[in-house]
Design an enzyme around this catalytic site. Structure first.
Site, short mmCIF file in Angstrom:
data_model
loop_
_atom_site.label_atom_id
_atom_site.label_comp_id
_atom_site.label_asym_id
_atom_site.label_seq_id
_atom_site.Cartn_x
_atom_site.Cartn_y
_atom_site.Cartn_z
N ILE A 237 27.81 35.99 40.97
CA ILE A 237 28.46 35.94 41.71
C ILE A 237 28.79 36.91 43.01
CG2 ILE A 237 31.45 35.87 42.17
CD1 ILE A 237 31.63 35.26 38.80
N TYR B 159 34.05 45.19 26.95
CA TYR B 159 33.82 44.79 28.29
C TYR B 159 35.17 44.30 28.76
CZ TYR B 159 32.76 41.24 32.08
OH TYR B 159 32.92 40.58 32.84
N LYS C 182 37.27 45.47 32.21
CA LYS C 182 37.70 44.60 33.31
C LYS C 182 39.47 44.54 33.39
CE LYS C 182 35.65 42.41 35.54
NZ LYS C 182 34.65 42.95 36.55
#
Length: 326
Positions: A38, A187, A191
């Protein structure tokens, strides 16, 4: 005869066209992890506005490939690279100095590590790798970038969260996942920490009247198989595209997943403390402002996370840094 007014360079106020971005000549943007995924498409789209784009990443060869790919798509693109290792906070001051800038118009906190399987891994400072890279590294980087951002009126700190964080909660007594390590959960929590940081930074900046805006974005669902080829950075085979084409009804490619971050950087109407996400169920489509998830509004947890991050990194990207002269 009166002269004809020039056509506007961007979309009308209140509207956003992902295919007709406003021009940004004279501005400089830093994209962490801008060499792949991204982040590559964020960099490519920003480069198309005439801005100077700096790719912050660890691997010089991969950065060079990304710069070449952007140049093949955007003639005359002003793109360069700065070494950046978010897992090594002691190196970040030198990375910011290597930018050679006296002001920075925006940073996109995009880089990230996602591990799928045990064992738990640590940085050389003893921090769990995903939490250290995804959250602590960007926390410390913001500290070092703050004077440059303060020197650019209306600058942006755009932080990329994840839909994976929607169902998670932080364990403030085990931020490093030492007691119960599950990679996917670690993870998602890293975030979530990023997202809480973005919102807490906005609150602290607004409290002192700073013109810098902290904007939260999440890209929705993004698949390589739906992402257009950008050789040698990414090559999509026709078979992969056709095999996953039905998924386009639910998710999108990484080119479209870049749209929320690009809007967060460029849209003059975007306000700090808001979350930009894909329009269709937060998974695909053009970016729009989405209501904050309930646990993102937990200011007490965000404040405690800030204190813990400050202690773990020895940095504090608070408003005092943004008021400093470059």
């Amino acid at each position: 005869m009166p002269s004809t007014p020039a056509a506007p360079s961007g979309p009308p106020p209140g509207r956003w066209n992902v295919h007709r971005l406003p021009r940004a000549e004279g501005k400089t943007f830093l994209v962490t992890g801008g060499n792949a995924g991204i982040g590559y498409f964020v960099a490519e789209q920003l480069a198309g506005t005439g801005a100077t784009v700096v790719l912050g990443c660890r691997d010089a060869a991969k950065a060079g490939a990304a710069i070449a790919a952007i140049g093949s798509r955007v003639p005359g693109a002003a793109v360069r690279y700065v070494p950046l290792d978010l897992a090594d906070p002691s190196s970040l001051k030198a990375s910011v100095e290597a930018l050679g800038l006296d002001r920075l118009d925006a940073v996109v906190h995009n880089a990230g590590v996602a591990l799928d399987h045990p064992p738990r891994r640590e940085t050389r400072d003893g921090h769990e790798l995903m939490f250290a890279t995804n959250h602590l590294g960007h926390f410390a980087l913001t500290h070092h970038l703050a004077p440059l951002l303060a020197a650019a009126p209306g600058s942006r700190v755009v932080t990329t969260g994840s839909f994976a964080a929607k169902s998670e909660r932080l364990d403030l007594d085990d931020l490093q996942s030492r007691h119960d390590y599950r990679p996917k959960r670690a993870y998602a929590r890293s975030k979530l920490a990023q997202m809480l940081f973005a919102l807490e930074l906005d609150r602290r900046l607004r409290a002192v009247g700073s013109t810098t805006r902290s904007v939260l974005v999440h890209p929705g669902g993004a698949l390589d198989s739906l992402t257009p080829s950008r050789p040698p950075v990414h090559v999509r085979t026709p078979g992969a595209r056709l095999g996953h084409l039905p998924l386009r009804l639910v998710v999108q490619g990484k080119d479209a997943a870049a749209w929320p971050a690009v809007r967060g950087v460029l849209d003059p109407d975007v306000r700090g403390g808001r979350m930009l996400a894909p329009r269709a169920f937060g998974l695909r489509g053009v970016p729009r402002t989405e209501p904050l998830w309930s646990h993102l509004a937990d200011t007490a947890t965000a404040a405690r996370l800030w204190s813990a991050s400050r202690d773990l990194t020895g940095t504090d990207p608070g408003p005092g840094r943004f008021a400093a002269a470059p």
